[in-house]
Design an enzyme around this catalytic site. Sequence first.
Site, PDB file in Angstrom:
ATOM      1  N   ASP A  36     -31.824 -19.962  10.609  1.00  0.00           N
ATOM      2  CA  ASP A  36     -31.174 -18.671  10.842  1.00  0.00           C
ATOM      3  C   ASP A  36     -30.490 -18.600  12.200  1.00  0.00           C
ATOM      4  OD1 ASP A  36     -33.840 -18.885  11.773  1.00  0.00           O
ATOM      5  OD2 ASP A  36     -34.012 -16.716  12.002  1.00  0.00           O
TER       6      ASP A  36
ATOM      7  N   GLU B 223     -36.765 -17.679  11.349  1.00  0.00           N
ATOM      8  CA  GLU B 223     -37.689 -17.861  12.470  1.00  0.00           C
ATOM      9  C   GLU B 223     -37.563 -16.719  13.466  1.00  0.00           C
ATOM     10  OE1 GLU B 223     -39.060 -18.573  16.348  1.00  0.00           O
ATOM     11  OE2 GLU B 223     -36.910 -18.708  15.926  1.00  0.00           O
TER      12      GLU B 223
END
Length: 394
Positions: free
Chosen positions: A81, A139
Site C-alpha cells: 500500500d 500495512e
Amino acid sequence: MQARIKALTQQFLNEIIAIRRHLHEHPELSFEEHQTSAYIQNKLTELGIPFKAGFVKTGIIGYLKGKHPEKRTIALRADMDALPIAEASQLEFTSRNEGIMHACGHDAHTAALLGAAMVLNELKDEWEGTILLLFQPAEEVFPGGAKLMMEEGCFDGYEPEIILGQHVLPNMKTGHAGFKSGMYMASGDEVYITIKGKGGHSAMPHALTDNVLIASHIIVSLQQVVSRIVPAQIPTVLSFGKVIANGATNIIPEKVEIAGTLRTMNEEWRTIIKGKIREIATGIAQSMGAECDIDIKDGYPVVHNNEFITEQAICFSKEYLGQEATEIMDIRMTAEDFGYYSQKYPCSFYRFGVAQNNGETGSLHTPQFNLNEDSLETAAGLMAYMAYRFMSDD
C-alpha cells in the site's frame, strides 16, 4: 551460489526496476490495492508460480516450490500500500494518482520480492521446500493487513517455520543491510482522553470546572508513567500531540480533548501502562471536579526478531554483502504490523539502505522521498540468498 544469485539478480535488475517504477507510478491506498494486486498476479502467472489471491480483498500468497516441497516452509513478505501524500518530484514515473504516493518504499518492497522470486524460481532445483511469497495489503492503516490475512487463513496448509520481511531505510548507505536481534520495533497504541465539566466565563474560575487546567495536569502527570513507573530498561514513549480546547480568551470550554501515542517494547508492560494511564487521568479529573473518558485503541504489537533466526540472517548477509555492508542496528520506536507475524512465528525484519549518492533521498512519509534504485539489486539478491540459505541449511 552467491555468485549465481548475484548474476541472476543482475540479469533481472532492469525488470525489477521497471516493476518498481510501474508500482510507483500507480500507487493505491490501504485496502484499495486492486490494480497493484492484479499486476502482481500477472507477474506471478508469467513466472509460472501458482498463487492464491483475495486475502483481505487484495492480498496474495504465491507458492514457490523446490524439491520435496513438503520438507520445510518459509515465507517472504512485502507490503503493497501507498500513502495519502501528494508527491513532490520530477521523476518520469511520478505518481499518476493525485494525492497518493509510495512514500514509504512499499513499491520497492514488492518489486524486490518479485525479483527474489525470479531468482529463486530459476534455482528451484537447488533447494528443498516451499517458499511462500506474501504480498500484503494495508500495512499503513490499522488494524493492518498482516493480522487480517492471518485471520483469513493465509497460512492454512502451509505453516511457515520462518518469516522474513524487509524495509527501506533512507539514511543507510545503498548496498548495505541492517539487522537487530530481539526487540526491534515498538508497539503503537492511540490514546484519547476527553475531560468534561462545567464551563463558562474564564473570569470566574471558582464557579467552573477548569477543564483546560485539568487537561494540563493530566498531560504533565502522565509523564511519570515513563519516568517513574515503567522499568528504565524497557524503552517506552508516551507523547501527546493533539489538544483541542475550543474556548476563547474569556471562555473555559465544557470539554477538552487530548490525543497521543503510547509506544513500548514490552507486551506485558504495554498492558500495565494502559491501566496506569486510566488510573492517573481519572484520578486527577475526579479530584478537580471533572469527568474523564479514556479510549485507548490497540495498535500494532512489538516487532520481535527471533534471536536464532536473526543471527543466522546476519551471517548470511555477511556472506552475501560482506562484513562492512552488514550493519547491526538500534531499536526503533516506530511501529509495524509485521509485529503480528513476529508474535506467532519465528521472524526477522531487517532494513536495506536506499540513500542517494547526492544525499537527496528525503525522509519516509514525505513528498520528497526518492530512493536509490541501485538498492533494488541488494534487496532482491539478499532476500533470495537468505531464503536459499534457510532452505538449504540443515
